[in-house]
Design a protein around this motif. Structure first.
Motif, mmCIF file in Angstrom:
data_model
loop_
_atom_site.group_PDB
_atom_site.id
_atom_site.type_symbol
_atom_site.label_atom_id
_atom_site.label_comp_id
_atom_site.label_asym_id
_atom_site.label_seq_id
_atom_site.Cartn_x
_atom_site.Cartn_y
_atom_site.Cartn_z
ATOM 1 N N VAL A 1 5.935 11.573 4.578
ATOM 2 C CA VAL A 1 6.215 10.200 4.176
ATOM 3 C C VAL A 1 7.052 9.490 5.244
ATOM 4 N N LYS B 1 0.227 11.594 -10.182
ATOM 5 C CA LYS B 1 -0.527 12.854 -10.164
ATOM 6 C C LYS B 1 0.388 14.024 -10.516
ATOM 7 N N VAL B 2 1.571 14.024 -9.924
ATOM 8 C CA VAL B 2 2.504 15.113 -10.180
ATOM 9 C C VAL B 2 2.889 15.123 -11.654
ATOM 10 N N SER C 1 3.501 20.549 5.282
ATOM 11 C CA SER C 1 4.119 19.356 4.710
ATOM 12 C C SER C 1 3.173 18.636 3.763
ATOM 13 N N TYR D 1 13.529 15.107 -7.368
ATOM 14 C CA TYR D 1 12.248 15.273 -6.680
ATOM 15 C C TYR D 1 12.318 14.859 -5.207
ATOM 16 N N MET E 1 -3.714 5.970 2.004
ATOM 17 C CA MET E 1 -2.998 4.847 1.390
ATOM 18 C C MET E 1 -1.720 4.548 2.162
ATOM 19 N N ARG F 1 0.270 16.532 -13.779
ATOM 20 C CA ARG F 1 0.076 17.976 -13.640
ATOM 21 C C ARG F 1 1.189 18.775 -14.301
ATOM 22 N N ASP G 1 11.142 17.177 -2.367
ATOM 23 C CA ASP G 1 10.252 16.728 -1.285
ATOM 24 C C ASP G 1 10.781 17.170 0.077
ATOM 25 N N TYR H 1 1.008 6.599 -6.665
ATOM 26 C CA TYR H 1 -0.179 7.427 -6.930
ATOM 27 C C TYR H 1 0.199 8.903 -6.958
ATOM 28 N N ARG H 2 0.982 9.300 -5.977
ATOM 29 C CA ARG H 2 1.355 10.713 -5.900
ATOM 30 C C ARG H 2 2.256 11.107 -7.071
ATOM 31 N N LEU I 1 2.178 1.756 -3.441
ATOM 32 C CA LEU I 1 1.080 2.269 -4.272
ATOM 33 C C LEU I 1 0.809 3.740 -3.984
ATOM 34 N N ALA I 2 0.856 4.109 -2.701
ATOM 35 C CA ALA I 2 0.570 5.490 -2.309
ATOM 36 C C ALA I 2 1.560 6.438 -2.974
ATOM 37 N N ILE I 3 2.840 6.076 -2.889
ATOM 38 C CA ILE I 3 3.859 6.957 -3.450
ATOM 39 C C ILE I 3 3.761 6.980 -4.967
ATOM 40 N N PHE J 1 7.453 17.900 2.410
ATOM 41 C CA PHE J 1 6.558 16.766 2.173
ATOM 42 C C PHE J 1 7.221 15.466 2.627
ATOM 43 N N ASN K 1 0.828 -1.206 0.000
ATOM 44 C CA ASN K 1 0.000 0.000 0.000
ATOM 45 C C ASN K 1 0.857 1.248 0.000
ATOM 46 N N GLY K 2 1.963 1.202 0.743
ATOM 47 C CA GLY K 2 2.862 2.344 0.789
ATOM 48 C C GLY K 2 3.463 2.624 -0.582
#
Ligand code: ADP
Ligand code: MG
Lengths: 260, 323
Positions: free
Chosen positions: A94, A20-21, B86, A81, B102, A24, A85, A16-17, A12-14, A90, A9-10
């Motif tokens: 994480v 998106k970036v 953050s 990146y 997630m 954009r 981060d 996903y982000r 996948l989460a990263i 950000f 899941n972790g």
């Protein structure tokens, strides 16, 4: 920690982000496609009028090299990146999440490799289109070799994203990253034979071309796309595959020691 | 069992001692404040408790897990809103929350429900699809508060939750914190250098100065230590022993051209105080003891308000478009 599922899941989460970036940052996508096309057209086309290699037009000859180059540059650059981060804080979000550093690293690798693969696919389509239009005679971009091409490109992307992330994990500023990565980028690129057959280099450079992992990416791509190469395809893939596994371990270790 | 227990928690940056052998117990359901001026060691404490910084010596248990030996379990059970923003400002508010869910392995259905709930709590539901880049500093802080809460942490750490915000946003944030402390049954640790903030929100306060706790009690008890109201006098001339004959004056101190007297029932004693000052009195003011007085009492210093280095508000402008 939630065990394996939590780590997946972790990742996948990263991922996903990062997607998106990527989605954009339109300018990033355009630049990452435009710059290899310019190389092909201006550098390849300009020299191409006077040079031919192994019976091919120079433009055709460097197409695999330009493909590898675009993966090299965008993948290594992806490492900036992580510096970013940290700069926007950000990274704290994480780091304080219940995932391990290796999942964090893998998420970033998958994210960066995805960007590079999307870009490669667009370039392959452009190459195929130019071949149809008669601009790159002798180029074979067909369904047949597709799996091999994508595998080579993916392993190259994984290796190079890992290198970028390792550099990024040590750097405090994007400027520092730029400086260090360009020290690495240009030798990797020029010694790989992306722009000329490595056989034509002076003998004293030969050992350096052998230890440049990108040499094998270029050679493998040339094998599939142009049907000419120095090494066996399995040899190329074996080496890039090994390098990417080693770099994943190195990157995990680098992330493990990375501080806030 | 306390939800947080630190034992000799110490942090040195090189030779500089930022936190000196902190021993602290926090019980479930408390809203504990760490009050101290800039550089007191509050953020350092929070970063260690949330496993982002390794202690130089000592350790702590958070939700029963050791911060050094079981950092993953600690992280699973806590939420934090950092001093500086953050969130990722290229993503929307919703996307930041989804990403958070997630990262904490929330099942998708629960995740979506919680996103709705916490957005409702901080009144951002209608702005959830705007990029965070377009949020004001206050909205961004509210989003991060929602995010810190989203995965049902048992302890929520808030590092200077209203630093750099305008008074109205500050009121909003205080309202949410007050509500969530009751609704969500979560233990809250707040660091702050705003006296009013911790006075209003906290059930217990640790006053920190130069890396050490100088006092720890409820805000009411801390103020009781002062032992009376505070009378601040501006005098034309300050004569020694001017008020020494008044036995109800417990303490007299002069600082920065002002004279401060500690007096029980000061409003009734005012005529006598003014008589003692005579023609030298320029102005007089009486107030009940504040945490500022308490801080002064323990450290001999004043906390300067609004001098934090936080970057809420202006930051989203500084970085926008530079990614
Ligand atoms: N990474 C660091 N390196 C060196 N000194 C630091 C570092 N972080 C904080 N400090 C110093 O430690 C002290 C405590 O800092 P901090 O915990 O941020 O205080 P607070 O949050 O109470 O303002 C300050 O004097 C600060 O300058
Ligand atoms: Mg701080």
């Amino acid at each position: 920690m939630n065990g394996l599922r939590g780590e997946l899941n972790g990742i996948l989460a990263i991922w996903y982000r990062e997607l998106k970036v990527f989605q954009r940052e339109k300018s990033r996508i355009v630049a990452s496609i435009a710059s290899p096309v310019l190389w092909l057209v201006i550098f390849g086309g300009g020299l191409g009028s006077s040079v031919s290699i192994e019976g091919m037009s120079y433009q055709t000859f460097i197409f695999p090299g330009i493909l590898a180059q675009s993966v090299l540059f965008s993948s290594i650059f992806f490492g900036v990146y992580i510096v970013w981060d940290r700069k926007i804080d950000f990274l704290k979000e994480v780091l304080v999440a219940p995932i391990t550093r290796s999942s964090m690293f893998m998420g970033k690798v998958v994210g960066g490799a995805t960007d590079s693969m999307i870009q490669s696919c667009v370039l392959l389509a452009i190459g195929a289109g130019m071949e149809k239009a008669g601009m790159l005679p002798g180029l074979h971009i067909g369904i047949g070799g597709m799996a091999w091409m994508l595998l080579i490109l993916l392993l190259t992307a994984i290796s190079m994203v890992s290198i970028g992330l390792i550099i990024g994990s040590y750097m405090e500023s994007p400027e520092g990253f730029q400086l260090i990565s360009s020290f690495l980028l240009f030798p990797l690129f020029f010694l790989s034979g992306a722009l000329f057959p490595i056989g034509r280099l002076p003998a004293w450079l030969a050992p350096l071309t052998i230890i440049d992992p990108l040499t094998y990416s270029v050679d493998g791509l040339r094998n599939v796309i142009l049907g000419s190469s120095q090494f066996h395809l399995a040899h190329d893939i074996g080496i890039i595959g090994t390098v990417s596994v080693l770099l994943i371990f190195a990157g995990t270790a680098a992330f493990e020691r990375m501080k806030l | 069992m306390p939800v947080i227990e630190t034992s000799g928690l110490t942090k040195k940056y090189g030779e500089f001692l930022a936190l000196d052998r902190l021993n602290l117990k926090v019980d479930e359901g408390e809203v504990l404040g760490l009050l101290g001026p800039n550089g007191a060691g509050k953020t350092t404490t929070l970063l260690m408790l949330t496993t982002l910084l390794k202690p130089t010596a000592g350790t702590a248990r958070v939700n029963g897990f050791d911060i050094i030996k079981e950092p993953g379990k600690v992280r699973q059970s806590i939420g934090i809103v950092f001093q500086d923003p953050s969130s990722d400002d290229i993503l929307t508010g919703y996307e930041n929350l989804k990403l958070h869910g997630m990262l904490y392995s929330m099942p998708p259905a629960l995740r979506e429900r919680r996103i709705g709930e916490v957005l409702e709590l901080v009144e951002l539901s209608d702005r959830k699809d705007s990029r965070v880049r377009q949020y004001s500093g206050g909205m961004r802080r509210r989003l991060e508060l929602a995010r810190g809460l989203m995965h049902h942490p048992r302890i929520l750490f808030l590092d200077e939750p209203t630093l750099g915000l305008d008074p109205q946003s500050r009121e909003y944030i205080w309202g949410y914190i007050h509500n969530l402390a009751r609704q969500e049954k979560v233990t809250v640790i707040i660091t702050s250098h705003y006296m009013e903030e911790v006075d209003r929100l906290c059930t217990r306060l640790a006053i920190i100065d130069e890396g050490a706790v100088v006092a720890l009690d409820t805000p009411a008890n801390l103020k009781r230590v002062i032992g009376g109201d505070v009378v601040s006098l501006r005098l034309r001339r300050n004569r020694d022993g001017m008020f020494s004959h008044l036995d109800f004056v417990r303490k007299a101190e002069t600082k920065g051209g002002m004279t401060y007297l500690t007096v029980v029932n000061a409003s009734e004693r005012l005529p006598e105080i003014l008589r003692a000052a005579g023609m030298d009195a320029v102005s007089v003011e009486v107030h009940s003891p504040t945490l500022n007085d308490v801080f002064f009492h323990y450290t001999g210093k004043e906390i300067r308000e609004g001098s934090g280095e936080g970057s809420w508000g202006e930051r989203s402008i500084t970085y926008s478009g530079k990614r």
